[in-house]
Design a protein around this motif. Sequence first.
Motif, PDB file in Angstrom:
ATOM      1  N   LEU A  99       0.833  -1.214   0.000  1.00 42.19           N
ATOM      2  CA  LEU A  99       0.000   0.000   0.000  1.00 42.19           C
ATOM      3  C   LEU A  99       0.864   1.260   0.000  1.00 42.19           C
ATOM      4  N   GLU A 100       1.866   1.279   0.868  1.00 47.87           N
ATOM      5  CA  GLU A 100       2.742   2.443   0.984  1.00 47.87           C
ATOM      6  C   GLU A 100       3.414   2.778  -0.356  1.00 47.87           C
ATOM      7  N   HIS A 101       3.824   1.751  -1.089  1.00 47.31           N
ATOM      8  CA  HIS A 101       4.520   1.951  -2.358  1.00 47.31           C
ATOM      9  C   HIS A 101       3.579   1.886  -3.566  1.00 47.31           C
ATOM     10  N   ARG A 102       2.273   1.735  -3.289  1.00 48.52           N
ATOM     11  CA  ARG A 102       1.264   1.638  -4.340  1.00 48.52           C
ATOM     12  C   ARG A 102       1.642   0.601  -5.391  1.00 48.52           C
ATOM     13  N   LEU A 103       2.146  -0.524  -4.900  1.00 50.66           N
ATOM     14  CA  LEU A 103       2.550  -1.614  -5.772  1.00 50.66           C
ATOM     15  C   LEU A 103       1.310  -2.319  -6.305  1.00 50.66           C
ATOM     16  N   GLU A 104       1.168  -2.327  -7.612  1.00 49.56           N
ATOM     17  CA  GLU A 104       0.036  -3.026  -8.220  1.00 49.56           C
ATOM     18  C   GLU A 104       0.327  -4.516  -8.179  1.00 49.56           C
ATOM     19  N   THR A 105      -0.586  -5.255  -7.544  1.00 51.07           N
ATOM     20  CA  THR A 105      -0.366  -6.686  -7.380  1.00 51.07           C
ATOM     21  C   THR A 105      -1.606  -7.473  -7.765  1.00 51.07           C
ATOM     22  N   PHE A 106      -1.355  -8.712  -8.118  1.00 48.48           N
ATOM     23  CA  PHE A 106      -2.404  -9.708  -8.328  1.00 48.48           C
ATOM     24  C   PHE A 106      -1.989 -10.912  -7.501  1.00 48.48           C
ATOM     25  N   LYS A 107      -2.923 -11.466  -6.723  1.00 48.59           N
ATOM     26  CA  LYS A 107      -2.611 -12.608  -5.877  1.00 48.59           C
ATOM     27  C   LYS A 107      -3.393 -13.824  -6.349  1.00 48.59           C
ATOM     28  N   GLU A 108      -2.718 -14.961  -6.369  1.00 47.80           N
ATOM     29  CA  GLU A 108      -3.338 -16.216  -6.795  1.00 47.80           C
ATOM     30  C   GLU A 108      -3.069 -17.285  -5.741  1.00 47.80           C
ATOM     31  N   ILE A 109      -4.125 -17.768  -5.111  1.00 46.19           N
ATOM     32  CA  ILE A 109      -3.977 -18.842  -4.130  1.00 46.19           C
ATOM     33  C   ILE A 109      -3.694 -20.128  -4.898  1.00 46.19           C
ATOM     34  N   ILE A 110      -2.609 -20.799  -4.527  1.00 46.45           N
ATOM     35  CA  ILE A 110      -2.230 -22.015  -5.247  1.00 46.45           C
ATOM     36  C   ILE A 110      -2.333 -23.275  -4.387  1.00 46.45           C
ATOM     37  N   ASP A 111      -2.536 -23.111  -3.081  1.00 42.30           N
ATOM     38  CA  ASP A 111      -2.663 -24.286  -2.228  1.00 42.30           C
ATOM     39  C   ASP A 111      -3.282 -23.894  -0.897  1.00 42.30           C
ATOM     40  N   SER A 112      -3.937 -24.845  -0.272  1.00 35.47           N
ATOM     41  CA  SER A 112      -4.365 -24.741   1.120  1.00 35.47           C
ATOM     42  C   SER A 112      -4.223 -26.135   1.700  1.00 35.47           C
ATOM     43  N   ALA A 113      -3.959 -26.201   2.995  1.00 29.69           N
ATOM     44  CA  ALA A 113      -3.656 -27.502   3.575  1.00 29.69           C
ATOM     45  C   ALA A 113      -3.932 -27.519   5.068  1.00 29.69           C
ATOM     46  N   ILE A 114      -4.010 -28.739   5.581  1.00 29.50           N
ATOM     47  CA  ILE A 114      -4.024 -29.002   7.021  1.00 29.50           C
ATOM     48  C   ILE A 114      -2.759 -29.801   7.295  1.00 29.50           C
ATOM     49  N   GLU A 115      -1.979 -29.359   8.273  1.00 35.71           N
ATOM     50  CA  GLU A 115      -0.742 -30.063   8.587  1.00 35.71           C
ATOM     51  C   GLU A 115      -0.524 -30.077  10.094  1.00 35.71           C
ATOM     52  N   ILE A 116       0.435 -30.845  10.528  1.00 37.36           N
ATOM     53  CA  ILE A 116       0.769 -30.956  11.945  1.00 37.36           C
ATOM     54  C   ILE A 116       1.699 -29.796  12.328  1.00 37.36           C
ATOM     55  N   ALA A 117       1.497 -29.215  13.495  1.00 38.79           N
ATOM     56  CA  ALA A 117       2.237 -28.025  13.930  1.00 38.79           C
ATOM     57  C   ALA A 117       3.732 -28.267  14.092  1.00 38.79           C
ATOM     58  N   GLU A 118       4.123 -29.368  14.663  1.00 33.80           N
ATOM     59  CA  GLU A 118       5.519 -29.685  14.953  1.00 33.80           C
ATOM     60  C   GLU A 118       6.237 -28.484  15.572  1.00 33.80           C
ATOM     61  N   ASP A 119       7.342 -28.011  14.983  1.00 31.10           N
ATOM     62  CA  ASP A 119       8.144 -26.932  15.576  1.00 31.10           C
ATOM     63  C   ASP A 119       7.394 -25.604  15.693  1.00 31.10           C
ATOM     64  N   LEU A 120       6.390 -25.386  14.859  1.00 32.53           N
ATOM     65  CA  LEU A 120       5.633 -24.129  14.935  1.00 32.53           C
ATOM     66  C   LEU A 120       4.791 -24.037  16.210  1.00 32.53           C
ATOM     67  N   SER A 121       4.588 -25.159  16.881  1.00 32.01           N
ATOM     68  CA  SER A 121       3.758 -25.181  18.087  1.00 32.01           C
ATOM     69  C   SER A 121       4.264 -24.205  19.141  1.00 32.01           C
ATOM     70  N   GLU A 122       5.571 -24.002  19.219  1.00 34.34           N
ATOM     71  CA  GLU A 122       6.142 -23.113  20.248  1.00 34.34           C
ATOM     72  C   GLU A 122       5.681 -21.666  20.079  1.00 34.34           C
ATOM     73  N   PHE A 123       5.358 -21.251  18.860  1.00 32.95           N
ATOM     74  CA  PHE A 123       4.911 -19.873  18.625  1.00 32.95           C
ATOM     75  C   PHE A 123       3.458 -19.647  19.046  1.00 32.95           C
ATOM     76  N   PHE A 124       2.696 -20.739  19.147  1.00 37.94           N
ATOM     77  CA  PHE A 124       1.254 -20.613  19.382  1.00 37.94           C
ATOM     78  C   PHE A 124       0.785 -21.257  20.681  1.00 37.94           C
ATOM     79  N   ASN A 125       1.722 -21.781  21.472  1.00 36.93           N
ATOM     80  CA  ASN A 125       1.364 -22.412  22.734  1.00 36.93           C
ATOM     81  C   ASN A 125       0.351 -23.539  22.528  1.00 36.93           C
TER      82      ASN A 125
END
Length: 179
Positions: A116-142
């Motif tokens: 927004l600050e740089h008024r960058l014109e962008t287009f976003k395309e979702i290419i995947d969604s998933a359910i996965e196990i937290a493993e090491d990321l668990s520490e960030f979310f308790n």
Amino acid sequence: MQASLINKHINPVNLSPFQRILLTSDGTLTEILEAYLLEKIQLVKLSETLLRVTKYVPALDLDIDTEVIERKILLQGKISLNNFIYAESIIVPERLDAEFKSRLIKSQEPMGRLWLEHRLETFKEIIDSAIEIAEDLSEFFNIGREDKMLSRTYRVFSNKKPIIMITEKFPESYFPKNF
């Protein structure tokens, strides 16, 4: 919207409305989270590394040995200090404007705010969604290491070229139907 989740083996019926918004929106999550949580969101950089890719990356049309920035961050409540989103990005610096690239590396601003600050014109395309196990990321979310995380991966285009690939993750237990 729902077809994109079903194709990725996530049944939208099992998600809360806000979880569906987070997984399918092409907006920036920072503003969406602030509106929903009524709290300012800040970026916490975990790492930012300049490296060369060792294999072809089709989502970004990157050849072997192309230089990229690998960035890992948290989106965190400024008051609560709760981590709401973990994100990993692969950024193609040679495809970015020099000023934008400099701010991205030096600032603590979420990418969406910089667009927004740089008024960058962008287009976003979702290419995947998933359910996965937290493993090491668990520490960030308790949460437990075996708890589930929901994620989406999308490409950001500017000037008709893919410039960034972002994967955003949050615990399945976050933003439940009765939140």
